[in-house]
Write a protein that holds these residues in place. Structure first.
Motif, PDB file in Angstrom:
ATOM      1  N   GLN A   1       0.844  -1.196   0.000  1.00 10.89           N
ATOM      2  CA  GLN A   1       0.000   0.000   0.000  1.00 10.89           C
ATOM      3  C   GLN A   1       0.879   1.246   0.000  1.00 10.89           C
ATOM      4  N   VAL A   2       0.613   2.121  -0.940  1.00 12.70           N
ATOM      5  CA  VAL A   2       1.401   3.341  -1.062  1.00 12.70           C
ATOM      6  C   VAL A   2       0.812   4.431  -0.171  1.00 12.70           C
ATOM      7  N   GLN A   3       1.681   5.098   0.563  1.00 12.34           N
ATOM      8  CA  GLN A   3       1.257   6.233   1.375  1.00 12.34           C
ATOM      9  C   GLN A   3       2.247   7.375   1.219  1.00 12.34           C
ATOM     10  N   LEU A   4       1.702   8.579   1.069  1.00 14.70           N
ATOM     11  CA  LEU A   4       2.477   9.811   1.136  1.00 14.70           C
ATOM     12  C   LEU A   4       1.873  10.631   2.271  1.00 14.70           C
ATOM     13  N   VAL A   5       2.685  10.946   3.263  1.00 15.67           N
ATOM     14  CA  VAL A   5       2.181  11.637   4.443  1.00 15.67           C
ATOM     15  C   VAL A   5       2.920  12.954   4.610  1.00 15.67           C
ATOM     16  N   GLU A   6       2.160  14.055   4.467  1.00 17.32           N
ATOM     17  CA  GLU A   6       2.748  15.389   4.615  1.00 17.32           C
ATOM     18  C   GLU A   6       2.676  15.838   6.070  1.00 17.32           C
ATOM     19  N   SER A   7       3.606  16.703   6.428  1.00 22.68           N
ATOM     20  CA  SER A   7       3.600  17.329   7.744  1.00 22.68           C
ATOM     21  C   SER A   7       4.328  18.654   7.655  1.00 22.68           C
ATOM     22  N   GLY A   8       4.184  19.472   8.706  1.00 24.69           N
ATOM     23  CA  GLY A   8       4.938  20.714   8.778  1.00 24.69           C
ATOM     24  C   GLY A   8       4.143  21.966   8.474  1.00 24.69           C
ATOM     25  N   GLY A   9       2.889  21.816   8.083  1.00 21.96           N
ATOM     26  CA  GLY A   9       2.083  22.999   7.826  1.00 21.96           C
ATOM     27  C   GLY A   9       1.733  23.724   9.106  1.00 21.96           C
ATOM     28  N   GLY A  10       1.155  24.915   8.941  1.00 21.41           N
ATOM     29  CA  GLY A  10       0.751  25.681  10.112  1.00 21.41           C
ATOM     30  C   GLY A  10       0.492  27.128   9.756  1.00 21.41           C
ATOM     31  N   TYR A  94       0.121  19.772  -1.237  1.00 21.21           N
ATOM     32  CA  TYR A  94       0.043  18.335  -1.478  1.00 21.21           C
ATOM     33  C   TYR A  94       1.355  17.807  -2.039  1.00 21.21           C
ATOM     34  N   CYS A  95       1.730  16.650  -1.578  1.00 19.62           N
ATOM     35  CA  CYS A  95       2.874  15.915  -2.096  1.00 19.62           C
ATOM     36  C   CYS A  95       2.377  14.973  -3.199  1.00 19.62           C
ATOM     37  N   ASN A  96       3.166  14.863  -4.253  1.00 20.11           N
ATOM     38  CA  ASN A  96       2.796  14.012  -5.387  1.00 20.11           C
ATOM     39  C   ASN A  96       4.014  13.232  -5.861  1.00 20.11           C
ATOM     40  N   ALA A  97       3.800  11.969  -6.162  1.00 22.96           N
ATOM     41  CA  ALA A  97       4.857  11.127  -6.722  1.00 22.96           C
ATOM     42  C   ALA A  97       4.372  10.555  -8.040  1.00 22.96           C
ATOM     43  N   ASN A  98       5.196  10.599  -9.074  1.00 21.21           N
ATOM     44  CA  ASN A  98       4.780   9.992 -10.328  1.00 21.21           C
ATOM     45  C   ASN A  98       5.971   9.409 -11.078  1.00 21.21           C
ATOM     46  N   ARG A  99       5.649   8.420 -11.896  1.00 20.05           N
ATOM     47  CA  ARG A  99       6.682   7.715 -12.646  1.00 20.05           C
ATOM     48  C   ARG A  99       6.002   6.992 -13.792  1.00 20.05           C
ATOM     49  N   ASN A 100       6.595   7.060 -14.955  1.00 21.10           N
ATOM     50  CA  ASN A 100       6.110   6.279 -16.093  1.00 21.10           C
ATOM     51  C   ASN A 100       6.899   4.987 -16.180  1.00 21.10           C
ATOM     52  N   PHE A 101       6.191   3.882 -16.277  1.00 17.55           N
ATOM     53  CA  PHE A 101       6.799   2.581 -16.509  1.00 17.55           C
ATOM     54  C   PHE A 101       6.256   2.082 -17.840  1.00 17.55           C
ATOM     55  N   GLY A 102       7.012   2.311 -18.911  1.00 21.60           N
ATOM     56  CA  GLY A 102       6.519   1.945 -20.237  1.00 21.60           C
ATOM     57  C   GLY A 102       5.268   2.734 -20.559  1.00 21.60           C
ATOM     58  N   ALA A 103       4.184   2.027 -20.856  1.00 15.82           N
ATOM     59  CA  ALA A 103       2.926   2.680 -21.210  1.00 15.82           C
ATOM     60  C   ALA A 103       2.097   3.043 -19.992  1.00 15.82           C
ATOM     61  N   PHE A 104       2.573   2.700 -18.832  1.00 18.87           N
ATOM     62  CA  PHE A 104       1.794   2.926 -17.623  1.00 18.87           C
ATOM     63  C   PHE A 104       2.364   4.096 -16.832  1.00 18.87           C
ATOM     64  N   ARG A 105       1.450   4.869 -16.248  1.00 24.42           N
ATOM     65  CA  ARG A 105       1.839   5.986 -15.381  1.00 24.42           C
ATOM     66  C   ARG A 105       1.328   5.691 -13.983  1.00 24.42           C
ATOM     67  N   TYR A 106       2.218   5.761 -13.045  1.00 24.42           N
ATOM     68  CA  TYR A 106       1.852   5.581 -11.640  1.00 24.42           C
ATOM     69  C   TYR A 106       1.943   6.940 -10.957  1.00 24.42           C
ATOM     70  N   GLU A 107       0.889   7.274 -10.239  1.00 24.21           N
ATOM     71  CA  GLU A 107       0.819   8.578  -9.590  1.00 24.21           C
ATOM     72  C   GLU A 107       0.133   8.452  -8.250  1.00 24.21           C
ATOM     73  N   TYR A 108       0.705   9.101  -7.255  1.00 21.40           N
ATOM     74  CA  TYR A 108       0.178   9.018  -5.897  1.00 21.40           C
ATOM     75  C   TYR A 108       0.162  10.412  -5.274  1.00 21.40           C
ATOM     76  N   TRP A 109      -0.813  10.594  -4.354  1.00 21.13           N
ATOM     77  CA  TRP A 109      -1.002  11.888  -3.689  1.00 21.13           C
ATOM     78  C   TRP A 109      -1.048  11.708  -2.182  1.00 21.13           C
ATOM     79  N   GLY A 110      -0.552  12.715  -1.493  1.00 25.17           N
ATOM     80  CA  GLY A 110      -0.745  12.778  -0.060  1.00 25.17           C
ATOM     81  C   GLY A 110      -2.081  13.419   0.266  1.00 25.17           C
TER      82      GLY A 110
END
Length: 119
Positions: A1-10, A94-110
């Motif tokens: 399970q992918v998780q992106l957890v942001e912190s530090g705001g205020g 928001y934190c975002n991670a993305n990567r293309n693997f061939g024809a597929f794009r993987y993208e995740y958000w916090g």
């Protein structure tokens, strides 16, 4: 399970500084392009800063010279150092991670962290 957890705001006064963190799990962090986005009330989500796996950076014009994006691959953590903050920087970031693997794009958000700049 992918998780992106942001912190530090205020709440910070104009001219102040904050550092946001985003810790990732469930992905090979070091091969992903990492981004910080923000969304202010009533506005579209905006790309703020990008850091590629090859350490290339890019910033939106309004934050150039004030914000610095960085990553610690050993800690699976992305950072955004924000200096000289202005009221117009107020948004959910928001934190975002993305990567293309061939024809597929993987993208995740916090889930986002609130930054408020006000006196």
């Amino acid at each position: 399970q992918v998780q992106l957890v942001e912190s530090g705001g205020g709440l910070v006064q104009p001219g102040g500084s904050l550092t946001l963190s985003c810790t990732a799990s469930g992905i090979r962090f070091n091969i992903y392009t990492m981004n910080w986005y923000r969304q202010a009330p009533g506005k579209q989500r905006e790309l703020v800063a990008t850091l590629t796996s090859g350490s290339l950076t890019n910033y939106t014009g309004s934050v150039k010279g004030r914000f610095t994006i960085s990553r610690d691959n050993a800690k699976n953590t992305l950072y955004l150092q924000m200096n000289s903050l202005k009221p117009e920087d107020t948004a959910v970031y928001y934190c975002n991670a993305n990567r293309n693997f061939g024809a597929f794009r993987y993208e995740y958000w916090g889930q986002g962290t609130q930054v408020s700049v006000s006196s």
